[in-house]
Write an enzyme that holds these catalytic residues in place. Sequence first.
Site, PDB file in Angstrom:
ATOM      1  N   CYS A 180      34.013  25.760  31.812  1.00  0.00           N
ATOM      2  CA  CYS A 180      33.283  25.277  30.641  1.00  0.00           C
ATOM      3  C   CYS A 180      32.764  23.882  30.971  1.00  0.00           C
ATOM      4  O   CYS A 180      33.556  22.969  31.225  1.00  0.00           O
ATOM      5  CB  CYS A 180      34.215  25.245  29.423  1.00  0.00           C
ATOM      6  SG  CYS A 180      33.388  24.584  27.967  1.00  0.00           S
ATOM      7  N   CYS A 198      25.137  22.948  26.969  1.00  0.00           N
ATOM      8  CA  CYS A 198      25.924  23.963  27.669  1.00  0.00           C
ATOM      9  C   CYS A 198      25.862  23.794  29.198  1.00  0.00           C
ATOM     10  O   CYS A 198      24.837  24.070  29.826  1.00  0.00           O
ATOM     11  CB  CYS A 198      25.485  25.380  27.290  1.00  0.00           C
ATOM     12  SG  CYS A 198      26.680  26.602  27.841  1.00  0.00           S
ATOM     13  N   ASP A 249      26.467  26.697  20.827  1.00  0.00           N
ATOM     14  CA  ASP A 249      26.863  25.437  21.468  1.00  0.00           C
ATOM     15  C   ASP A 249      26.003  24.290  20.932  1.00  0.00           C
ATOM     16  O   ASP A 249      24.771  24.385  20.932  1.00  0.00           O
ATOM     17  CB  ASP A 249      26.669  25.588  22.987  1.00  0.00           C
ATOM     18  CG  ASP A 249      27.425  24.542  23.780  1.00  0.00           C
ATOM     19  OD1 ASP A 249      27.668  23.446  23.249  1.00  0.00           O
ATOM     20  OD2 ASP A 249      27.750  24.830  24.956  1.00  0.00           O
TER      21      ASP A 249
HETATM   22  O1  PYC Z   1      29.326  23.802  28.388  1.00  0.00           O
HETATM   23  O2  PYC Z   1      29.772  25.456  29.753  1.00  0.00           O
HETATM   24  C1  PYC Z   1      29.694  24.979  28.634  1.00  0.00           C
HETATM   25  C2  PYC Z   1      30.071  25.819  27.473  1.00  0.00           C
HETATM   26  C3  PYC Z   1      30.464  27.121  27.474  1.00  0.00           C
HETATM   27  C4  PYC Z   1      30.689  27.486  26.148  1.00  0.00           C
HETATM   28  C5  PYC Z   1      30.449  26.404  25.369  1.00  0.00           C
HETATM   29  N1  PYC Z   1      30.064  25.392  26.197  1.00  0.00           N
END
Ligand code: PYC
Length: 332
Positions: free
Chosen positions: A90, A253, A249
């Site tokens: 994540c 992300c 998100d």
């Molecule tokens: O930032 O990789 C990320 C992520 C995955 C799910 C929510 N944020």
Amino acid sequence: MARHSFHCIDGHTCGNPVRLVAGGGPLLQGRTMMERRAHFLAEFDWIRTGLMFEPRGHDMMSGSILYPPTREDCDIGILFIETSGCLPMCGHGTIGTVTFALEHGLVRPKTPGELRLDTPAGLVVARYRQEGDHVEEVRITNVPSFLHAEALAVECPDLGTLTVDVAYGGNFYAIVEPQANYRDMADYSAGELVAWSPILRERLNAAHTFVHPENASIRGLSHILWTGAPTVDGASARNAVFYGDKAIDRSPCGTGTSARMAQLHARGALRAGDSFVHESIIGSLFHGRVEEEAAVEGRPAIIPSIGGWARVTGYNTIFIDDRDPFAHGFVV
Ligand code: PYC
């Protein structure tokens, strides 16, 4: 009867929540963080659901627990806990975890300015800029990311047939780009994206197999990335990433940005050294870069890096009390 206490540092990375469990996490067995993740899911998933879902969390809640590393070349191991499960990787969670852990002295890097992270998806290196007690910026060099499948057709309620590419950036993403039945995420409400995304995910998973070619524990399409034109100065593109049951998100992300850069690189639209600034649904930015070209089981890949920031919002000692009928959380 027991009341379990979890000492959490709460905050956010570019708008998306990060709850770092600094005390109270369970001891885990396993020779790798992926094996420890399996142990956690088998025996301690109630901690994740209790801390992530209502009434202690919410649809977007996301967090992490720190462990001694299982690899000699790492400073710390990270287990990600989310409403969606325990993601292999994540990005926003890593930027937040690194920021909070450094600011609170939870980890001592062997090399100042760099933390080497043992994640279930593999080695991730975080480089950070610290001013006094504060970490101002973190850039993570992510796991190798690659385009997995092209032009998969899927029926979407209200919109009709969509064609998506699927790319891996630590998780598998279906990427919805402009086409006959879709122009831009700006044309739809977050509620519409949240309603359609799990249907697309279910249909794509039913029709195709998504398995990491080097690690069969990483399987299944988990995220839908809706693209859009940038609205903020300096951004290359906008996106809304759906995850879990109802989450969009709030950050741009990290693993989604990595997957998107891998897709654009495979298409010749990004090359080693190029930057890609990704804007989130709330206008926050991640600064992506293609660090180098790579290969995963013979297929072209990239090593992406993502720069962002995080802020602590407070400390939270959370109780999970066995007498509470909602001890392990609920979903409406
Ligand atoms: O930032 O990789 C990320 C992520 C995955 C799910 C929510 N944020």
